[in-house]
Write a protein that holds these residues in place. Structure first.
Motif, short mmCIF file in Angstrom:
data_model
loop_
_atom_site.label_atom_id
_atom_site.label_comp_id
_atom_site.label_asym_id
_atom_site.label_seq_id
_atom_site.Cartn_x
_atom_site.Cartn_y
_atom_site.Cartn_z
N TYR A 116 0.83 -1.20 0.00
CA TYR A 116 0.00 0.00 0.00
C TYR A 116 0.86 1.26 0.00
O TYR A 116 1.91 1.30 0.63
N ARG A 120 -2.08 7.68 -1.31
CA ARG A 120 -2.22 8.55 -2.48
C ARG A 120 -2.73 9.93 -2.08
O ARG A 120 -2.35 10.94 -2.64
N ARG A 160 -12.37 0.13 -3.58
CA ARG A 160 -12.28 0.02 -5.04
C ARG A 160 -11.25 -1.05 -5.35
O ARG A 160 -10.48 -1.44 -4.48
N PRO A 190 -8.31 -1.09 -6.78
CA PRO A 190 -6.93 -0.87 -6.36
C PRO A 190 -6.77 -0.07 -5.06
O PRO A 190 -5.66 0.11 -4.59
N SER A 191 -7.88 0.42 -4.48
CA SER A 191 -7.71 1.34 -3.36
C SER A 191 -8.79 1.18 -2.29
O SER A 191 -9.83 0.58 -2.51
N HIS A 205 -10.61 3.76 0.85
CA HIS A 205 -10.78 5.08 1.45
C HIS A 205 -11.10 4.85 2.93
O HIS A 205 -12.03 4.09 3.25
N GLU A 248 -6.66 7.89 1.39
CA GLU A 248 -6.83 6.95 0.29
C GLU A 248 -5.52 6.20 0.15
O GLU A 248 -4.47 6.80 -0.08
N VAL A 275 -3.57 3.13 -1.88
CA VAL A 275 -3.62 2.40 -3.15
C VAL A 275 -2.65 1.23 -3.09
O VAL A 275 -1.53 1.37 -2.61
N VAL A 333 -0.10 -1.00 -4.79
CA VAL A 333 0.78 -0.79 -5.93
C VAL A 333 1.73 -1.97 -6.11
O VAL A 333 2.10 -2.65 -5.16
N ALA A 377 -0.50 1.27 -9.75
CA ALA A 377 -1.70 0.78 -9.07
C ALA A 377 -2.09 -0.57 -9.66
O ALA A 377 -2.02 -0.77 -10.88
N GLN A 401 -6.18 -5.17 -5.69
CA GLN A 401 -5.87 -5.78 -4.41
C GLN A 401 -6.22 -7.27 -4.46
O GLN A 401 -7.12 -7.67 -5.21
#
Length: 162
Positions: free
Chosen positions: A71, A74, A100, A102-103, A105, A123, A125, A127, A133, A136
């Motif tokens: 992680y 971002r 989401r 790739p991320s 919140h 946030e 992400v 990677v 990105a 996950q």
């Protein structure tokens, strides 16, 4: 001498959709006036996010060592409302707000009892080793959904020598 008890494990604990992580303010956390230095709130929040993942059974270290990714923050917005001081007992309350591919919140609050000292929206992400990105792991996304629904069944990760 009074008996000392703790009700939070090293990783903190989940209460519904919130993860609660204990923090003690040490001398090294403060400035010359005895108030917690502003950057240390970010450290407390980072520890709480990592502890939340560990408590949820997510092994970030194994994913990183396997080359799957890690992680990276971002975006971060923080608001300070009151100071913490030497020897205060704080709780970092972490709640996942949105997931989401790739991320994630995350909303975090640093509390002293019922008093909010700072809050942040983060946030993070996932990677690749190259910094791009990427999605996950599917089982992590499923765990995040369970956390957000308040029905996570905690199966701690074997942490070896942690």
């Amino acid at each position: 001498m009074a008996a000392v008890t703790t009700d939070l494990p090293l990783e903190g604990r989940f209460e519904g959709t919130d993860h609660r992580f204990p923090v003690r303010v040490y001398f090294e956390d403060t400035d010359l006036s005895g108030v917690v230095y502003h950057a240390n709130y970010l450290r407390y929040m980072e520890r709480a996010r990592s502890a939340m993942l560990r408590a949820a059974g997510i092994d970030q270290r194994a994913a990183h060592e396997a080359g799957e990714g890690a992680y990276a923050v971002r975006d971060l917005h923080i608001h300070y409302t009151a100071p913490a001081r030497l020897d205060d007992t704080l709780t970092v309350v972490t709640r996942m707000e949105q997931i989401r591919s790739p991320s994630v919140h995350i909303h975090q609050r640093v509390m002293r009892g019922d008093v909010m000292l700072a809050e942040a929206r983060v946030e993070a992400v996932f990677v690749s080793q190259g910094g791009r990105a990427r999605r996950q792991p599917a089982d992590w996304l499923a765990r995040f959904e369970s956390i957000m629904n308040g029905d996570l069944v905690v199966n701690p990760v074997d942490r070896g020598n942690d």
